[in-house]
Every structure is written in C-alpha cells, then in structure tokens.
Write a protein that holds these residues in place. Sequence first.
Motif, short mmCIF file in Angstrom:
data_model
loop_
_atom_site.label_atom_id
_atom_site.label_comp_id
_atom_site.label_asym_id
_atom_site.label_seq_id
_atom_site.Cartn_x
_atom_site.Cartn_y
_atom_site.Cartn_z
N ASP A 542 -42.07 21.33 -32.46
CA ASP A 542 -43.38 20.74 -32.16
C ASP A 542 -43.66 20.95 -30.67
O ASP A 542 -43.07 20.28 -29.81
N THR A 543 -44.52 21.89 -30.36
CA THR A 543 -44.83 22.18 -28.96
C THR A 543 -45.57 21.03 -28.28
O THR A 543 -45.60 20.94 -27.06
N LEU A 544 -46.17 20.15 -29.07
CA LEU A 544 -46.91 19.00 -28.54
C LEU A 544 -46.14 17.70 -28.77
O LEU A 544 -46.73 16.64 -29.01
N HIS A 545 -44.81 17.79 -28.72
CA HIS A 545 -44.01 16.61 -29.05
C HIS A 545 -44.31 15.44 -28.11
O HIS A 545 -44.38 14.28 -28.54
N ALA A 546 -44.53 15.71 -26.82
CA ALA A 546 -44.81 14.61 -25.88
C ALA A 546 -46.16 13.97 -26.19
O ALA A 546 -46.29 12.73 -26.22
N HIS A 547 -47.17 14.78 -26.43
CA HIS A 547 -48.50 14.24 -26.77
C HIS A 547 -48.43 13.39 -28.03
O HIS A 547 -49.01 12.28 -28.07
N ASN A 548 -47.75 13.88 -29.04
CA ASN A 548 -47.68 13.17 -30.31
C ASN A 548 -46.90 11.87 -30.17
O ASN A 548 -47.23 10.87 -30.83
N ALA A 549 -45.87 11.87 -29.33
CA ALA A 549 -45.10 10.63 -29.13
C ALA A 549 -45.94 9.58 -28.40
O ALA A 549 -45.93 8.39 -28.76
N VAL A 550 -46.67 9.97 -27.36
CA VAL A 550 -47.52 9.02 -26.63
C VAL A 550 -48.63 8.49 -27.53
O VAL A 550 -48.95 7.29 -27.51
N LEU A 551 -49.23 9.40 -28.33
CA LEU A 551 -50.28 8.95 -29.25
C LEU A 551 -49.73 7.95 -30.24
O LEU A 551 -50.39 6.95 -30.58
N ALA A 552 -48.51 8.19 -30.72
CA ALA A 552 -47.89 7.24 -31.65
C ALA A 552 -47.66 5.90 -30.97
O ALA A 552 -47.85 4.83 -31.58
N ALA A 553 -47.27 5.89 -29.69
CA ALA A 553 -47.06 4.63 -28.96
C ALA A 553 -48.35 3.83 -28.87
O ALA A 553 -48.37 2.61 -29.09
N LEU A 554 -49.47 4.50 -28.54
CA LEU A 554 -50.76 3.82 -28.49
C LEU A 554 -51.15 3.27 -29.86
O LEU A 554 -51.68 2.15 -29.97
N ASN A 555 -50.89 4.07 -30.90
CA ASN A 555 -51.24 3.62 -32.25
C ASN A 555 -50.37 2.45 -32.70
O ASN A 555 -50.82 1.58 -33.45
#
Length: 734
Positions: A542-555
Amino acid sequence: MLRKHWPQIILGLLCFMLLAAHITSVLRLPAVERLDAYLYDTRVRFSAASAPDPRIAIIDIDEKSLAALGRWPWRRDLLARLVDQVFDHYHAQALGFDVVFAEADDSTGLATLRRLASGELADIPEFGATLTRIAPRLDTDTRLARALAKRNTVLGFYYSSDSHAVSAGALPAPALDAGTLAPVAANITPASHFGANLAQLQTAAAAGGHFVPSVDQDGVIRRVPLLVNIGGQFYPALSLALAQLALGHPPLEPVIEVGGGVPQLEALKLGKLTLSVDANGRATVPYRGPARSFAYVSAADVLKGTVPVDQLAGRILLLGATTPGLNDLRVTPVGEAYPGVEIHANLLSAMLDGALPQRPGYLLGAELLLLAVLTPILVWVLARRPPFQATVTVLTLLVALALADIWLWRVHHVDFPFAATLTLMVALYVLNMAWGYIFVTRRQSQLRQLFGQYVVPELVDRMSADPGKYTMVGQSRELSILFTDVRGFTSISESMAPAELTQFMNAFLTEISTVIRSGQPGTIDKYIGDCVMAFWGAPLPDTLHAHNAVLAALNIHAAMLRLNTTFAARNWPTLVVGVGVNSGVVTVGDMGSRYRLTYTVMGDAVNLTSRIESLTKFYGVPILVTAATRDAAPGFVYREIDRVRVAGREDAVTLYQPLALAGDEAATRYVDAFAPVLAHYRLRQWAQAQQQLATLLQAEPDCVLYRVWRDRVATMQANPPAADWDGVHVFVRK
C-alpha cells in the motif's frame, strides 16, 4: 520464474516435443489426426460457395430415369443416343462417365445369335445372312463406340489393391511418362488390379480416368488420388482427365521438391494451372457445399430433349447415379449420403480455378515455428497471469489464429494443419488450469487460512489471485502502525457486570475493527484488552499506507462520538479513546513460538507508536502522529503539539495532531492560533507564550493541551533552562 514455474515449463516442453514428433511423422498421434480431419470438415462446411459452378453440370441416373428407361445398366445404343444428344443437341464441351463398361452388352442377344450361327444353325444359310444384315443394329457396343469417337469423352474405371481381385478391361493411356515420376514413384497411390472398359470403347473415347476416392480411417472422403500407380504406369483421376480434355489437352508435368535430400511430389502442372497434391499424389476436395451444389438434370430428360439447351450448352458434363440402389452414395464432410459423381465435380471445379487446397512443403517448418513461438508465450501467460486474463489471452490467440487459417484457406487455398497448434493451446490451457486448481487453489486456501483472520476478505481475494507474491516469512518493510487505547478502562470494567462488560467491549471493538477494515483496509494485528493494534502496507502493498492510517484514526475518533451516543442510551460509560500513528521500517511476518505463531510487526517504529499513543492522555488530544507519518501523508491539516524524547529513546520526535482533511479552513485557523505558542516557547519568550495561551484558554478554558503548556511555560519562566536547551520535552516514564 524458471524455478518458480518449473512444472508449467516442463508441461510446455513435453507438449511441444510430442506435437513436434507428430508433425515430423516421428510419432503419429491418432487424436491429432482426427482433429485435423474435423477442422478440415468444419472449414469446408463454413466456406461453401454461394452459387453452383456454371461450367459444370451432372446428368443424373436418378429414380425418374430408371422408371422411364429401365433398370441399370441400360443398353449401349440408348447410351449412344444419350451421347449424341449431349454433343449434337446440347453442344456440351465434354462428357465424363462415372460408370464403367467392363463387359459387352448382350441385352440384344447378338452374342447368342452368333453362337447359333456358328453352331447349331450353321447349316442354314438364310440365318447367317439375316444375322449379317441385322448385326450392326444389334451391336450396341459398336454403336456406343461410334458415339464416343472423336468427341470429348472420358470413360471411368476403378482400381483395387485387393489380392483376390481380377483385372478386366483396357486401361486408357497413362497420364505421365513413368520416368518423370521416378524419384517419387514409390509414394504414389499403388494398385494391383483394375476394372476398366471394353477395349473397343476405351479406344474410341478421348481419355479415361479412375473414379475411386481415398477413404480416410473414419470412413469420410476428403481426398482423391489424381494419379494412381498401376503396374508402374501412372493413370489420372476422372476429374483430372476431364480438366485436361476441356482445357485443350495441355501437358501434365509433376512438380517435385527436394527437402532434406528427399524428393517429394508437391503439385501437378496442367498447362498454366498448378494442381496441389500431397506426397501420395492425392488432391484435397474443396467441397462447394452439401449434395446438389451443382446443376443436376435427369438422364431421361436429356434423352427426350426437354432440358433447355442453355442449361447444358458449353458445359462439362458428368454422368453418374444418385439413386441409392446403385450404391454410389458416399460419406463426406458435407453429407453422409453424398453422390460420388459430385465429388468429381467438386475436384474438377477447383482444378479449373487453380484453387485446389494446398499443403506446400514449407508448412512443416511454419507449423513447427508456430509451435516454438506459442509454447513459451502460453507458458508465460498461463503461469504468470490470473485465470481470467489467461483465458482471455488464449481465446484471443485462438480467434486470431482461426481467422488467419480461414484467410489462408479462402484467399490462398492453403490447407494449414491447424490441429497440432490447437492441441497445444488447449492442452497447455487445460493442464495449467488443472495445475492451478490442484496446487494453486491449495495455496490460496492456505493463504486464506493464514491471512483471513487479519485481513478483510476483499484483500484476501486480491492476494489469492497471485498467492506467490505473499508470504508469512519475516521481511523488512515500511508500514504505518496504529494503536488505540481506552482511557480509564480499569474503572469502567470495575463498574460493570462481566456479561455487560463483554457486550460493552464487543460493541467497542467491533466499531474500531469496522473502521480499520473499511475504505483502504488495514491489517488488524491483535486485541490487547481494550487496546487495538493495526497496520497498513502488509501483507498487501500500500503506497498510501500513512494516509490510510491517519484517515482511519480520524474515522475512529468520529465513530467513538457516534458510539457514545448509543452507549448513553443504554446507560453505559462514555468512552475516551486515544489513537497513535507512526510510520517506519519494521519486520513483518509470522512470529512466535513453535506452539503459537501470529502474523505481526516488530521494531522500533512499533514501540514508538505505543509510546505516542500513551501521550494522547497527557496532552488531552484524541490522536497523535509522528513527523514521519505527517511527511508521508500530507493530505491533512496537522497541528504541531510538541517535540519530545520518549522513555527508552535518544532521538527526539515531533508530535502532530491531525484535525481534518487538507483544505478545511476552520482546522487551519485552529492550527494558526496555537503555532505562536510553540514559536515563543522555543525562542524562550515566556511572557509572549503565556499571553497567547491566556487568549486561547479564555476561548477554551477546559482544553487540557493549553493547560499543559501554560504550566510548562510557567515552570520554564520560573526556572529557565540551560543555555544548550534544545526545546525538547523529555518523558522519563513510559
């Protein structure tokens, strides 16, 4: 690839070698030969001519003719009248007989009368004189010979290789000088016996030709020998003799090619026409369509002259039988009760057009080359691509090759042997699919068992499409790790009954897990009491692993607000959850003991994530991320919280709070309001920092973060740090 896909490579090589042996006749494969015959039959059926050949017509010995003229064989004088009618009234170009006149016609009793005249009635002169006078009228064979003479007529004969057969009649003149075919004579279709016409009739006719087709092992007629070797002489087929006669008797010459030092008959030159044959001198019959694809007229109507003249004028005519009782119905690719006479009509039509199907010698090399090119392509596609893509590719190749085969057949009259190629493609496809089903499916099942408990089914499905790319073996990879923890869980657990606590925790963990597994899902590593650990970037890259992790934290933070509303309705405690996110290089794989293994991550980045998650309580913010995560996921509005050195680490780390997606103006103003505090603090401007914090606390008096910074600035103001102070806050406890 060689080591990984060796079974498919070996299968491909075995198939290639087996089919190459078949092509070169080292090993004949009956199944491939049957397929070749079937493909020829299919090609013929789908390439039928749109209209009959106007140059050729068939005079039919049909039921109507037998009813009008009597049973076959008819008297020769009747046949003589038919010949006269054909040439004198209808002005036909040529007439070929798909029948044989091997015995004298005794229907008039002339032979009996002659025996009497020389025997019992020899002493009666009047009998002998009368017989001499009427004999010409009774000699129907002579009558037919006169009709045949000086006309373009071709008589048919048959041959046999049966050792018990007896030869009869007179053969026509050979088609070729034996010497011209000497290099390939051994390959020409041989015959030991024949059934030919009366010498009187054959001598009168312009030519003769055999009407015996070649019957394949399945009983179907696909070829006719244009030449047959009888006693070292080479005689033509009926259709070849007719074509030569109709074209003005051009010379017939063999075309012999030498390949690998071995001479082989390739074709026959008839004037300017090239008649393609196989090594045995056989021509492939390009059937124009089902029975009666040529013009048919009844023999009785021809005799009576009721057939319009323009239907037969200038045509090449063939006399043959279609009535079942005369046993000249054959099995062909276009019909199981096909008139034998029409087989010769098909051959004659193709000869006149120079369109006999050909299999030139170079097709052997072309077929081998095609197999050599296709084998590695198919092995690569079937081994490396997903089943659907492999199937589409194979079907596309099949369609392309089939279209090429049809084009060669219809435009260039090339009968390309497509069976070996088709067998290779189907065999490799089936074998690879079977291999995939037996072994790859097993691997996929293992993959599902291994990863299914960590990864959402959709990701497992994507991984199952190429299971070889994923492994449980430990490997170093850059990931983003997320930790969550419930604040004050001990007091919550003490205030609830066990059954109710179980329901409470199940609802909480389900909500957290749902968020992690939605969108661009992460991998749930483990549940540690009230703590959840997850990561992005493995096992699926997942090249966007950091983005997806932060988005999951907000969600997760938003989900907790909704969940607390539900909990309040059930009089359950309010949950406060802290979330920490960090990105870095870790070791990921199956780890544990010989008693229990789990797919997890280990490394300094994991430990740091746990530390910063615990700091969310200290700073009173729901989410904290490191600078590494912020830099890898720039699509959010971040508020810098502090620069700290956590317990157990020498390097300082900057902490940020993600507030919203990038572009949110309210969040940006929130960040801008707090930034001066950090700037004044790091410049040792304590009074200015306190003034800014007082303004912020006036707006949000209960903000834990502002109170923490107010107290720290006050401490620094009372006890200024040393000159080498770097602005980093040190935590001595985990």
